[in-house]
Scaffold this motif. Structure first.
Motif, PDB file in Angstrom:
ATOM      1  N   LEU A 195     -25.223  -7.406  10.027  1.00 20.32           N
ATOM      2  CA  LEU A 195     -25.577  -8.820  10.119  1.00 20.32           C
ATOM      3  C   LEU A 195     -24.334  -9.686  10.304  1.00 20.32           C
ATOM      4  CD1 LEU A 195     -28.372  -9.381   7.425  1.00 20.32           C
ATOM      5  CD2 LEU A 195     -28.593  -9.534   9.907  1.00 20.32           C
ATOM      6  N   LEU A 196     -23.267  -9.353   9.578  1.00 20.87           N
ATOM      7  CA  LEU A 196     -22.012 -10.096   9.700  1.00 20.87           C
ATOM      8  C   LEU A 196     -21.427  -9.949  11.099  1.00 20.87           C
ATOM      9  CD1 LEU A 196     -20.304  -9.356   6.244  1.00 20.87           C
ATOM     10  CD2 LEU A 196     -21.254 -11.530   7.042  1.00 20.87           C
ATOM     11  N   VAL A 197     -21.502  -8.728  11.638  1.00 21.37           N
ATOM     12  CA  VAL A 197     -21.019  -8.484  13.002  1.00 21.37           C
ATOM     13  C   VAL A 197     -21.800  -9.338  13.991  1.00 21.37           C
ATOM     14  CG1 VAL A 197     -20.919  -6.786  14.873  1.00 21.37           C
ATOM     15  CG2 VAL A 197     -20.174  -6.151  12.570  1.00 21.37           C
ATOM     16  N   ALA A 198     -23.124  -9.373  13.825  1.00 27.41           N
ATOM     17  CA  ALA A 198     -23.979 -10.168  14.711  1.00 27.41           C
ATOM     18  C   ALA A 198     -23.664 -11.654  14.583  1.00 27.41           C
ATOM     19  CB  ALA A 198     -25.447  -9.914  14.392  1.00 27.41           C
ATOM     20  N   LEU A 199     -23.428 -12.110  13.365  1.00 25.65           N
ATOM     21  CA  LEU A 199     -23.106 -13.517  13.134  1.00 25.65           C
ATOM     22  C   LEU A 199     -21.791 -13.890  13.818  1.00 25.65           C
ATOM     23  CD1 LEU A 199     -23.693 -16.201  11.725  1.00 25.65           C
ATOM     24  CD2 LEU A 199     -22.476 -15.333   9.717  1.00 25.65           C
ATOM     25  N   ILE A 200     -20.788 -13.045  13.648  1.00 21.42           N
ATOM     26  CA  ILE A 200     -19.481 -13.303  14.271  1.00 21.42           C
ATOM     27  C   ILE A 200     -19.609 -13.315  15.791  1.00 21.42           C
ATOM     28  CG2 ILE A 200     -17.168 -12.354  14.643  1.00 21.42           C
ATOM     29  CD1 ILE A 200     -17.340 -11.262  11.740  1.00 21.42           C
ATOM     30  N   LEU A 201     -20.352 -12.352  16.325  1.00 20.08           N
ATOM     31  CA  LEU A 201     -20.531 -12.280  17.778  1.00 20.08           C
ATOM     32  C   LEU A 201     -21.278 -13.493  18.314  1.00 20.08           C
ATOM     33  CD1 LEU A 201     -21.412  -8.510  18.351  1.00 20.08           C
ATOM     34  CD2 LEU A 201     -19.339  -9.706  19.078  1.00 20.08           C
ATOM     35  N   SER A 202     -22.203 -14.046  17.507  1.00 21.24           N
ATOM     36  CA  SER A 202     -22.967 -15.212  17.957  1.00 21.24           C
ATOM     37  C   SER A 202     -22.060 -16.409  18.217  1.00 21.24           C
ATOM     38  CB  SER A 202     -24.040 -15.580  16.928  1.00 21.24           C
ATOM     39  OG  SER A 202     -23.465 -16.100  15.744  1.00 21.24           O
ATOM     40  N   PHE A 203     -20.930 -16.468  17.509  1.00 19.28           N
ATOM     41  CA  PHE A 203     -19.954 -17.525  17.743  1.00 19.28           C
ATOM     42  C   PHE A 203     -19.004 -17.138  18.884  1.00 19.28           C
ATOM     43  CE2 PHE A 203     -21.103 -18.393  13.282  1.00 19.28           C
ATOM     44  CZ  PHE A 203     -21.369 -19.749  13.368  1.00 19.28           C
ATOM     45  N   ILE A 204     -18.574 -15.886  18.887  1.00 21.54           N
ATOM     46  CA  ILE A 204     -17.600 -15.428  19.872  1.00 21.54           C
ATOM     47  C   ILE A 204     -18.135 -15.525  21.299  1.00 21.54           C
ATOM     48  CG2 ILE A 204     -16.373 -13.379  20.725  1.00 21.54           C
ATOM     49  CD1 ILE A 204     -15.907 -12.547  17.870  1.00 21.54           C
ATOM     50  N   ILE A 205     -19.418 -15.180  21.505  1.00 20.02           N
ATOM     51  CA  ILE A 205     -19.949 -15.178  22.872  1.00 20.02           C
ATOM     52  C   ILE A 205     -20.063 -16.587  23.455  1.00 20.02           C
ATOM     53  CG2 ILE A 205     -21.209 -13.022  22.539  1.00 20.02           C
ATOM     54  CD1 ILE A 205     -23.771 -14.649  22.317  1.00 20.02           C
TER      55      ILE A 205
ATOM     56  N   TYR B  15     -20.298  -5.040  23.698  1.00 21.10           N
ATOM     57  CA  TYR B  15     -20.856  -3.769  24.144  1.00 21.10           C
ATOM     58  C   TYR B  15     -20.553  -2.644  23.157  1.00 21.10           C
ATOM     59  CZ  TYR B  15     -22.236   0.124  27.085  1.00 21.10           C
ATOM     60  OH  TYR B  15     -22.857   1.256  27.569  1.00 21.10           O
ATOM     61  N   ILE B  16     -19.340  -2.642  22.616  1.00 19.00           N
ATOM     62  CA  ILE B  16     -18.975  -1.635  21.613  1.00 19.00           C
ATOM     63  C   ILE B  16     -19.872  -1.772  20.383  1.00 19.00           C
ATOM     64  CG2 ILE B  16     -17.182  -0.920  19.974  1.00 19.00           C
ATOM     65  CD1 ILE B  16     -15.122  -1.623  22.169  1.00 19.00           C
ATOM     66  N   SER B  17     -20.107  -3.017  19.966  1.00 25.66           N
ATOM     67  CA  SER B  17     -20.998  -3.269  18.822  1.00 25.66           C
ATOM     68  C   SER B  17     -22.414  -2.827  19.154  1.00 25.66           C
ATOM     69  CB  SER B  17     -20.983  -4.762  18.466  1.00 25.66           C
ATOM     70  OG  SER B  17     -19.681  -5.186  18.117  1.00 25.66           O
ATOM     71  N   TYR B  18     -22.842  -3.087  20.386  1.00 33.53           N
ATOM     72  CA  TYR B  18     -24.177  -2.682  20.833  1.00 33.53           C
ATOM     73  C   TYR B  18     -24.328  -1.159  20.752  1.00 33.53           C
ATOM     74  CZ  TYR B  18     -27.706  -1.334  24.301  1.00 33.53           C
ATOM     75  OH  TYR B  18     -28.757  -0.732  24.948  1.00 33.53           O
ATOM     76  N   ILE B  19     -23.336  -0.434  21.236  1.00 36.18           N
ATOM     77  CA  ILE B  19     -23.383   1.034  21.212  1.00 36.18           C
ATOM     78  C   ILE B  19     -23.417   1.541  19.772  1.00 36.18           C
ATOM     79  CG2 ILE B  19     -22.093   3.139  21.716  1.00 36.18           C
ATOM     80  CD1 ILE B  19     -23.444   1.965  24.150  1.00 36.18           C
ATOM     81  N   LYS B  20     -22.604   0.941  18.906  1.00 35.57           N
ATOM     82  CA  LYS B  20     -22.530   1.384  17.508  1.00 35.57           C
ATOM     83  C   LYS B  20     -23.838   1.133  16.765  1.00 35.57           C
ATOM     84  CE  LYS B  20     -18.153   2.729  17.096  1.00 35.57           C
ATOM     85  NZ  LYS B  20     -17.758   4.088  16.620  1.00 35.57           N
ATOM     86  N   ILE B  21     -24.444  -0.046  17.005  1.00 29.61           N
ATOM     87  CA  ILE B  21     -25.621  -0.438  16.234  1.00 29.61           C
ATOM     88  C   ILE B  21     -26.924   0.012  16.891  1.00 29.61           C
ATOM     89  CG2 ILE B  21     -26.917  -2.419  15.332  1.00 29.61           C
ATOM     90  CD1 ILE B  21     -24.221  -3.856  15.007  1.00 29.61           C
ATOM     91  N   ASN B  22     -27.016  -0.157  18.200  1.00 29.57           N
ATOM     92  CA  ASN B  22     -28.238   0.221  18.921  1.00 29.57           C
ATOM     93  C   ASN B  22     -28.251   1.701  19.261  1.00 29.57           C
ATOM     94  OD1 ASN B  22     -29.937   0.680  21.460  1.00 29.57           O
ATOM     95  ND2 ASN B  22     -30.507  -1.419  20.982  1.00 29.57           N
ATOM     96  N   GLY B  23     -27.099   2.197  19.707  1.00 28.72           N
ATOM     97  CA  GLY B  23     -26.973   3.626  19.981  1.00 28.72           C
ATOM     98  C   GLY B  23     -27.397   4.069  21.367  1.00 28.72           C
ATOM     99  N   LYS B  24     -27.808   3.123  22.228  1.00 28.94           N
ATOM    100  CA  LYS B  24     -28.266   3.505  23.558  1.00 28.94           C
ATOM    101  C   LYS B  24     -27.260   3.108  24.633  1.00 28.94           C
ATOM    102  CE  LYS B  24     -33.241   3.235  22.627  1.00 28.94           C
ATOM    103  NZ  LYS B  24     -34.518   2.582  22.998  1.00 28.94           N
ATOM    104  N   ASN B  25     -27.190   3.926  25.673  1.00 27.48           N
ATOM    105  CA  ASN B  25     -26.362   3.608  26.833  1.00 27.48           C
ATOM    106  C   ASN B  25     -27.050   2.523  27.632  1.00 27.48           C
ATOM    107  OD1 ASN B  25     -25.069   3.581  29.402  1.00 27.48           O
ATOM    108  ND2 ASN B  25     -24.408   5.698  29.098  1.00 27.48           N
ATOM    109  N   ILE B  26     -26.319   1.500  28.032  1.00 29.36           N
ATOM    110  CA  ILE B  26     -26.918   0.383  28.758  1.00 29.36           C
ATOM    111  C   ILE B  26     -27.489   0.824  30.102  1.00 29.36           C
ATOM    112  CG2 ILE B  26     -24.838  -0.329  29.990  1.00 29.36           C
ATOM    113  CD1 ILE B  26     -25.649  -3.237  29.445  1.00 29.36           C
TER     114      ILE B  26
END
Length: 231
Positions: free
Chosen positions: A13-23, A62-73
């Motif tokens: 959740l913290l990673v998602a929160l930080i990314l919501s600002f970074i993007i 994308y790195i966060s997506y791979i770590k949390i979601n686990g799927k190749n885009i």
């Protein structure tokens, strides 16, 4: 085991929160900086910083997506029926969004003031400024990809994947709406809720982040074109 899962959930959740600002950082280069004006802009600096920020932020997301979601885009493969579904649902979303705004503006005479960024974006669509290239690029391509990786990929397809699918989509859409500074308890927020919900439904049906990205791109493109034609 339960404690470990809880800690992992909080970290995600913290990673998602930080990314919501970074993007949001690349969008800073859509408008004049420091003492610049619309007619006096260092376009090379804008493009340089925009490209650098997009590359760095995309990699982090994308790195966060791979770590949390686990799927190749790149998986699964693109299916024509999914593309047709995306086009249809986005046309429906645009129609519903327009109807809600029409009801709010012309029947109840409710208008929602825009923020400084929105005002500037609107102004850019009416002037001959090189920044409009960055604006359109971000609205139609870059922004949708970054936001879909975060909200549908990381949050809906990762953090909340153990939730009931419909509750998952609803919560993700509310978070998406909140990240845009809107509330569902207004005509402006409700109209925005419709397309954001459509992205979640697309991901739910197709299980393909590329399709939700496509839906977001189509929606933003249609809205931008309608905005230009209307004004």
């Amino acid at each position: 085991m339960a404690f470990k899962k809880s800690v992992n959930f909080v970290i995600q959740l913290l990673v998602a929160l930080i990314l919501s600002f970074i993007i949001q950082i690349p969008s800073l280069f859509e408008r004049p900086l420091n003492n610049e004006t619309i007619n006096k802009i260092n376009i090379i600096s804008h493009f340089s910083f925009y490209i650098i920020s997009v590359v760095v932020i995309f990699l982090l997301t994308y790195i966060s997506y791979i770590k949390i979601n686990g799927k190749n885009i790149l998986e699964p493969k693109i299916i024509i029926s999914n593309v047709k579904f995306v086009i249809i649902i986005e046309i429906i979303a645009i129609v519903l969004e327009t109807v809600i705004l029409y009801i709010g503006n012309y029947i109840f005479h409710i208008t929602t003031p825009s923020g400084p960024a929105d005002n500037f974006s609107d102004k850019l669509l009416h002037v001959q400024s090189p920044l409009i290239i960055i604006l359109i690029l971000h609205l139609v391509i870059v922004g949708p990809i970054l936001e879909e990786l975060l909200f549908q990929g990381i949050i809906q397809g990762g953090i909340l994947k153990s939730f009931n699918v419909y509750i998952n989509v609803f919560i993700t859409t509310l978070l998406f709406l909140f990240a845009h500074g809107l509330s569902i308890f207004s005509f402006n927020g409700l109209s925005s809720f419709i397309p954001l919900l459509s992205f979640g439904l697309i991901y739910l049906k197709t299980k393909d982040i590329k399709m939700s990205c496509l839906g977001h791109m189509i929606n933003n493109l249609l809205v931008t074109l309608l905005h230009i034609l209307y004004d």
